[in-house]
Design an enzyme around this catalytic site. Structure first.
Site, PDB file in Angstrom:
ATOM      1  N   GLU A 104       3.362  48.024  36.506  1.00 40.06           N
ATOM      2  CA  GLU A 104       2.990  46.827  37.268  1.00 40.06           C
ATOM      3  C   GLU A 104       3.341  46.975  38.752  1.00 40.06           C
ATOM      4  O   GLU A 104       2.559  46.593  39.618  1.00 40.06           O
ATOM      5  CB  GLU A 104       3.681  45.587  36.685  1.00 40.06           C
ATOM      6  CG  GLU A 104       3.060  45.082  35.389  1.00 40.06           C
ATOM      7  CD  GLU A 104       1.688  44.424  35.582  1.00 40.06           C
ATOM      8  OE1 GLU A 104       1.288  44.182  36.739  1.00 40.06           O
ATOM      9  OE2 GLU A 104       1.018  44.193  34.567  1.00 40.06           O
ATOM     10  N   GLU A 108       0.610  46.833  41.666  1.00 35.88           N
ATOM     11  CA  GLU A 108       0.624  45.682  42.583  1.00 35.88           C
ATOM     12  C   GLU A 108       1.110  46.017  43.986  1.00 35.88           C
ATOM     13  O   GLU A 108       0.766  45.329  44.943  1.00 35.88           O
ATOM     14  CB  GLU A 108       1.499  44.553  42.008  1.00 35.88           C
ATOM     15  CG  GLU A 108       0.902  43.941  40.746  1.00 35.88           C
ATOM     16  CD  GLU A 108       1.605  42.665  40.314  1.00 35.88           C
ATOM     17  OE1 GLU A 108       2.772  42.481  40.702  1.00 35.88           O
ATOM     18  OE2 GLU A 108       0.978  41.868  39.604  1.00 35.88           O
ATOM     19  N   GLU A 154      -1.336  40.550  49.295  1.00 33.04           N
ATOM     20  CA  GLU A 154      -0.476  40.895  50.423  1.00 33.04           C
ATOM     21  C   GLU A 154       0.922  41.178  49.888  1.00 33.04           C
ATOM     22  O   GLU A 154       1.346  40.520  48.924  1.00 33.04           O
ATOM     23  CB  GLU A 154      -0.430  39.687  51.385  1.00 33.04           C
ATOM     24  CG  GLU A 154       0.164  39.951  52.738  1.00 33.04           C
ATOM     25  CD  GLU A 154       0.140  38.687  53.628  1.00 33.04           C
ATOM     26  OE1 GLU A 154      -0.688  37.782  53.378  1.00 33.04           O
ATOM     27  OE2 GLU A 154       0.967  38.620  54.546  1.00 33.04           O
TER      28      GLU A 154
END
Ligand SMILES: [Zn+2]
Length: 195
Positions: A104, A108, A154
């Site tokens: 993850e 991400e 972001e």
């Protein structure tokens, strides 16, 4: 600081924790309901399949570098879109929770991390169809430069003591407060994943 491990945004006790689903995932027939172990659960009239709904297991990761924590802004299709959170995600069926954390974070944030310890486990009752149990890990950066990907639009470093951007989950705010107050070392992790 008081330990908190259960976070709720609505009264999950009043609810079977399970919004009705209509059709059997096994044979496609309509569901009825049964009383199974003192709980009303959807059951297939045709094949007898009982639908058990459990909290989804997830991981979130407190990544610290130069006394700053990496947070991500959640994308438009995410729960709590536009708000910020620790990198996090659900554990796949064939995946260990530590493997899920590495994956993850890579997806991400673009970072390869070194996981250091387990710093908490939280129950998050977020909405009628979103209950999670979250293993919270502490990590440092092993390689890479942060770049938002997957569910995040972001990523940025923040002083964990604040000011923080608008946070998606009360649990994350609690984790950051506790980290600042106590500098928790946490529980050691499986040697096979330590690096
Ligand atoms: Zn069925």
């Amino acid at each position: 600081m008081k330990i908190k491990q259960v976070f709720t945004t609505y009264d999950f006790c009043d609810n079977g924790g399970c919004k009705a689903i209509k059709y059997c995932p096994s044979c496609g027939s309509p569901f009825s309901y049964c009383n199974d172990h003192h709980r009303i659960r959807p059951q297939c009239l045709q094949c007898g399949f009982i639908y058990y709904k459990n909290p989804a297991p997830a991981v979130s990761v407190l990544i610290i570098e130069n006394q700053h924590v990496l947070l991500g802004k959640r994308g438009p299709d995410s729960f709590a879109a536009g708000k910020w959170c620790l990198p996090c995600g659900y554990i796949e069926y064939n995946e260990a929770f530590l493997t899920a954390a590495l994956r993850e974070v890579k997806e991400e944030t673009g970072l390869t991390i070194a996981i250091q310890s387990i710093i908490n486990v939280n129950s998050n009752f977020l909405s009628e169809n979103l209950h999670a149990i979250v293993v919270v890990l502490l990590a440092k950066v092993a390689a890479g430069i942060p770049a938002a990907g997957d569910d995040l639009v972001e990523v940025a470093w923040f002083d964990p003591a604040g000011p923080l951007p608008e946070m998606a989950f009360a649990a994350d705010e609690d984790i950051l407060k506790r980290y600042c107050a106590q500098k928790i070392a946490g529980l050691p992790i499986d040697d096979d994943f330590r690096r």
